[in-house]
Design a protein around this motif. Structure first.
Motif, PDB file in Angstrom:
ATOM      1  N   THR A  19       0.826  -1.212   0.000  1.00 45.69           N
ATOM      2  CA  THR A  19       0.000   0.000   0.000  1.00 45.69           C
ATOM      3  C   THR A  19       0.855   1.254   0.000  1.00 45.69           C
ATOM      4  OG1 THR A  19      -1.735  -1.151   1.236  1.00 45.69           O
ATOM      5  CG2 THR A  19      -1.808   1.253   1.211  1.00 45.69           C
ATOM      6  N   GLN A  20       0.587   2.132  -0.954  1.00 44.54           N
ATOM      7  CA  GLN A  20       1.255   3.432  -1.001  1.00 44.54           C
ATOM      8  C   GLN A  20       0.457   4.383  -0.128  1.00 44.54           C
ATOM      9  OE1 GLN A  20       4.228   3.942  -2.944  1.00 44.54           O
ATOM     10  NE2 GLN A  20       4.360   5.667  -1.529  1.00 44.54           N
ATOM     11  N   ALA A  21       0.825   4.490   1.159  1.00 46.42           N
ATOM     12  CA  ALA A  21       0.044   5.282   2.105  1.00 46.42           C
ATOM     13  C   ALA A  21       0.156   6.774   1.832  1.00 46.42           C
ATOM     14  CB  ALA A  21       0.494   4.975   3.528  1.00 46.42           C
ATOM     15  N   LEU A  22       1.352   7.243   1.508  1.00 45.10           N
ATOM     16  CA  LEU A  22       1.571   8.633   1.116  1.00 45.10           C
ATOM     17  C   LEU A  22       2.227   8.641  -0.240  1.00 45.10           C
ATOM     18  CD1 LEU A  22       2.900  10.229   4.451  1.00 45.10           C
ATOM     19  CD2 LEU A  22       0.543  10.118   3.595  1.00 45.10           C
ATOM     20  N   ASP A  23       1.711   9.469  -1.131  1.00 42.66           N
ATOM     21  CA  ASP A  23       2.155   9.431  -2.522  1.00 42.66           C
ATOM     22  C   ASP A  23       2.436  10.839  -3.032  1.00 42.66           C
ATOM     23  OD1 ASP A  23       2.791   8.470  -5.027  1.00 42.66           O
ATOM     24  OD2 ASP A  23       0.707   8.163  -5.648  1.00 42.66           O
ATOM     25  N   GLY A  24       3.447  11.467  -2.424  1.00 43.73           N
ATOM     26  CA  GLY A  24       3.809  12.822  -2.845  1.00 43.73           C
ATOM     27  C   GLY A  24       2.981  13.885  -2.149  1.00 43.73           C
ATOM     28  N   LEU A  25       2.766  13.733  -0.850  1.00 48.46           N
ATOM     29  CA  LEU A  25       1.899  14.640  -0.095  1.00 48.46           C
ATOM     30  C   LEU A  25       2.606  15.954   0.207  1.00 48.46           C
ATOM     31  CD1 LEU A  25      -0.919  14.600   1.472  1.00 48.46           C
ATOM     32  CD2 LEU A  25       0.475  14.221   3.500  1.00 48.46           C
ATOM     33  N   ASP A  26       1.907  17.060  -0.018  1.00 53.54           N
ATOM     34  CA  ASP A  26       2.393  18.401   0.307  1.00 53.54           C
ATOM     35  C   ASP A  26       1.449  19.053   1.310  1.00 53.54           C
ATOM     36  OD1 ASP A  26       4.384  18.077  -1.629  1.00 53.54           O
ATOM     37  OD2 ASP A  26       3.185  19.044  -3.185  1.00 53.54           O
ATOM     38  N   LEU A  27       2.006  19.709   2.333  1.00 54.20           N
ATOM     39  CA  LEU A  27       1.212  20.424   3.329  1.00 54.20           C
ATOM     40  C   LEU A  27       1.951  21.679   3.756  1.00 54.20           C
ATOM     41  CD1 LEU A  27       0.054  17.658   5.882  1.00 54.20           C
ATOM     42  CD2 LEU A  27      -1.378  18.790   4.169  1.00 54.20           C
ATOM     43  N   SER A  28       1.209  22.692   4.142  1.00 56.10           N
ATOM     44  CA  SER A  28       1.814  23.864   4.781  1.00 56.10           C
ATOM     45  C   SER A  28       0.799  24.449   5.754  1.00 56.10           C
ATOM     46  CB  SER A  28       2.239  24.915   3.755  1.00 56.10           C
ATOM     47  OG  SER A  28       1.134  25.352   2.977  1.00 56.10           O
ATOM     48  N   VAL A  29       1.268  24.729   6.975  1.00 54.33           N
ATOM     49  CA  VAL A  29       0.387  25.209   8.039  1.00 54.33           C
ATOM     50  C   VAL A  29       1.041  26.424   8.691  1.00 54.33           C
ATOM     51  CG1 VAL A  29      -0.937  24.597  10.081  1.00 54.33           C
ATOM     52  CG2 VAL A  29      -0.267  22.804   8.462  1.00 54.33           C
ATOM     53  N   ARG A  30       0.317  27.515   8.732  1.00 54.25           N
ATOM     54  CA  ARG A  30       0.822  28.726   9.372  1.00 54.25           C
ATOM     55  C   ARG A  30       0.733  28.609  10.897  1.00 54.25           C
ATOM     56  NH1 ARG A  30      -2.407  32.435   8.995  1.00 54.25           N
ATOM     57  NH2 ARG A  30      -4.140  31.418   7.915  1.00 54.25           N
ATOM     58  N   PRO A  31       1.617  29.267  11.618  1.00 51.88           N
ATOM     59  CA  PRO A  31       1.567  29.229  13.086  1.00 51.88           C
ATOM     60  C   PRO A  31       0.246  29.788  13.614  1.00 51.88           C
ATOM     61  CG  PRO A  31       3.667  30.129  12.328  1.00 51.88           C
ATOM     62  CD  PRO A  31       2.783  30.049  11.127  1.00 51.88           C
ATOM     63  N   GLY A  32      -0.233  29.217  14.705  1.00 51.99           N
ATOM     64  CA  GLY A  32      -1.435  29.724  15.350  1.00 51.99           C
ATOM     65  C   GLY A  32      -2.717  29.457  14.608  1.00 51.99           C
ATOM     66  N   THR A  33      -2.722  28.411  13.754  1.00 51.91           N
ATOM     67  CA  THR A  33      -3.925  28.059  13.004  1.00 51.91           C
ATOM     68  C   THR A  33      -4.227  26.576  13.181  1.00 51.91           C
ATOM     69  OG1 THR A  33      -2.722  27.543  10.950  1.00 51.91           O
ATOM     70  CG2 THR A  33      -3.432  29.825  11.267  1.00 51.91           C
ATOM     71  N   VAL A  34      -5.417  26.178  12.714  1.00 52.04           N
ATOM     72  CA  VAL A  34      -5.824  24.780  12.747  1.00 52.04           C
ATOM     73  C   VAL A  34      -5.955  24.276  11.321  1.00 52.04           C
ATOM     74  CG1 VAL A  34      -7.587  23.121  13.467  1.00 52.04           C
ATOM     75  CG2 VAL A  34      -7.117  25.123  14.889  1.00 52.04           C
ATOM     76  N   LEU A  35      -5.229  23.202  11.010  1.00 54.54           N
ATOM     77  CA  LEU A  35      -5.392  22.518   9.737  1.00 54.54           C
ATOM     78  C   LEU A  35      -6.254  21.289   9.969  1.00 54.54           C
ATOM     79  CD1 LEU A  35      -4.622  22.062   6.709  1.00 54.54           C
ATOM     80  CD2 LEU A  35      -2.824  20.548   7.561  1.00 54.54           C
ATOM     81  N   GLY A  36      -7.370  21.185   9.270  1.00 60.64           N
ATOM     82  CA  GLY A  36      -8.213  20.004   9.317  1.00 60.64           C
ATOM     83  C   GLY A  36      -7.846  19.065   8.190  1.00 60.64           C
ATOM     84  N   LEU A  37      -7.424  17.856   8.524  1.00 60.39           N
ATOM     85  CA  LEU A  37      -7.010  16.875   7.522  1.00 60.39           C
ATOM     86  C   LEU A  37      -8.113  15.826   7.398  1.00 60.39           C
ATOM     87  CD1 LEU A  37      -4.544  16.252   5.698  1.00 60.39           C
ATOM     88  CD2 LEU A  37      -3.721  14.746   7.513  1.00 60.39           C
ATOM     89  N   LEU A  38      -8.761  15.790   6.244  1.00 61.76           N
ATOM     90  CA  LEU A  38      -9.880  14.887   6.004  1.00 61.76           C
ATOM     91  C   LEU A  38      -9.545  13.903   4.898  1.00 61.76           C
ATOM     92  CD1 LEU A  38     -12.872  17.421   5.936  1.00 61.76           C
ATOM     93  CD2 LEU A  38     -11.889  16.240   7.892  1.00 61.76           C
ATOM     94  N   GLY A  39     -10.207  12.764   4.917  1.00 67.17           N
ATOM     95  CA  GLY A  39     -10.029  11.780   3.860  1.00 67.17           C
ATOM     96  C   GLY A  39     -10.720  10.487   4.219  1.00 67.17           C
ATOM     97  N   PRO A  40     -11.035   9.654   3.234  1.00 67.51           N
ATOM     98  CA  PRO A  40     -11.678   8.367   3.514  1.00 67.51           C
ATOM     99  C   PRO A  40     -10.730   7.428   4.252  1.00 67.51           C
ATOM    100  CG  PRO A  40     -11.058   8.499   1.207  1.00 67.51           C
ATOM    101  CD  PRO A  40     -10.803   9.855   1.790  1.00 67.51           C
ATOM    102  N   ASN A  41     -11.280   6.320   4.722  1.00 66.58           N
ATOM    103  CA  ASN A  41     -10.442   5.312   5.368  1.00 66.58           C
ATOM    104  C   ASN A  41      -9.308   4.895   4.442  1.00 66.58           C
ATOM    105  OD1 ASN A  41     -11.968   5.128   7.742  1.00 66.58           O
ATOM    106  ND2 ASN A  41     -13.406   3.708   6.802  1.00 66.58           N
ATOM    107  N   GLY A  42      -8.095   4.840   4.995  1.00 67.53           N
ATOM    108  CA  GLY A  42      -6.947   4.450   4.187  1.00 67.53           C
ATOM    109  C   GLY A  42      -6.377   5.558   3.331  1.00 67.53           C
TER     110      GLY A  42
END
Length: 315
Positions: A19-42
């Motif tokens: 299983t390729q669990a992560l496939d080139g994932l990019d993220l950026s989160v500014r200080p003092g904020t909330v990032l909501g990470l959503l996605g189906p099972n798996g």
């Protein structure tokens, strides 16, 4: 990479067996904020949290948390983060106070600081009255609050919450949301994975939807909702046995496939021709003799966004 970001990941890849669990994932989160990470099972949500919190090493890509590389500087990352997993990681045989004081000692705080910080957190999270009772007798909401408090014995700059309100009743969930808002107001950065879309809507400054280890959409809740299409008609039938008749009556005026909840006798559907379509739907239901409880228009929700993006599979 941007030194001003609290969390930044570029091209993260991680394989678990076949299983390729992560496939080139990019993220950026500014200080003092909330990032909501959503996605189906798996989709790779928990794998993302484990990589960013140094519990797993990526196969490829780069990530920095609180200004430090998760592979080259894992100890520095760990000094600056807190992590609450899907299940409360507290010792049921110890009291709430003992759990917090033990963590403080393991983190090499002096005894006076440990006692003071434990008392402060117990009060802050409404656990003072149960502070000296074994955690095995705590409710699920109390355990969750203690678990969150345990992540804050040494104040982290970045907090990872992996489905923190799973299994909580609505009242406990609301209390947890309030605690998260207070932490962010104090300047903490939070990455939140959740199976409750309402939770992301309530808490997240930015929402990222991932599927098969890739980002498939991102934006504020309002931006994502605006991409989910037209307004929907939502109704409930007074007699659940009439649900098939209601769907049959709506067929000429609906656009796309309706969503039904047989237990509640509810139907949510897109309607053609705007208000004229709504009028036609009401007339069709009346002519079919279907008794209606709720009947009204509603804007797209994050549920609509999620279903549109992922084809209906929810986490």
């Amino acid at each position: 990479m941007d030194a001003e970001l609290a969390i930044e990941a570029t091209g993260l890849r991680r394989r678990h067996g076949d299983t390729q669990a992560l496939d080139g994932l990019d993220l950026s989160v500014r200080p003092g904020t909330v990032l909501g990470l959503l996605g189906p099972n798996g989709a790779g949500k928990t794998t993302t949290v484990r990589v960013l919190s140094t519990l797993l090493a990526p196969d490829a890509g780069v990530a920095r948390v609180a200004g430090h590389d998760v592979v080259r500087e894992p100890a520095e990352v760990r000094r600056r983060i807190g992590l609450a997993g899907q299940y409360a990681a507290v010792d049921a045989l110890l009291t709430g106070r003992q759990n917090l004081e033990l963590i403080g000692r393991l983190l090499h705080l002096d005894r006076r600081t440990v006692r003071s910080r434990a008392a402060e957190l117990l009060e802050q999270y409404g656990l003072t009255s149960a502070a000296d009772k074994p955690v095995g007798g705590y409710s699920g909401g109390m355990r969750r609050r203690l678990d969150l408090a345990s992540c804050l014995v040494v104040r982290p700059s970045v907090l990872f919450l992996d489905e923190p309100s799973t299994g909580l009743d609505p009242a406990s969930r609301i209390l947890l949301w309030g605690a998260v808002r207070e932490l962010v107001a104090e300047g903490m950065t939070v990455l939140l994975t959740t199976q409750y879309l309402e939770e992301a809507d309530q808490l997240a400054d930015l929402i990222v939807v991932i599927d098969r280890g890739r980002v498939i959409a991102e934006g504020t809740a309002e931006v994502l909702k605006s991409k989910a299409g037209r307004t929907h008609l939502h109704l409930t039938v007074l007699d659940r046995a009439q649900l098939p008749a209601a769907l049959s009556a709506l067929t000429p005026v609906m656009a796309g496939t309706p969503r039904t909840d047989e237990e509640r006798g509810a139907v949510t559907v897109q309607i053609v021709e705007g208000m004229a379509g709504v009028t036609a739907a009401a007339a069709a239901l009346r002519d079919a003799g279907v008794g209606i409880g709720e009947f009204g228009l509603r804007r797209p929700t994050l549920d609509d966004v999620f279903l549109d993006l992922t084809g209906g599979d929810r986490s």
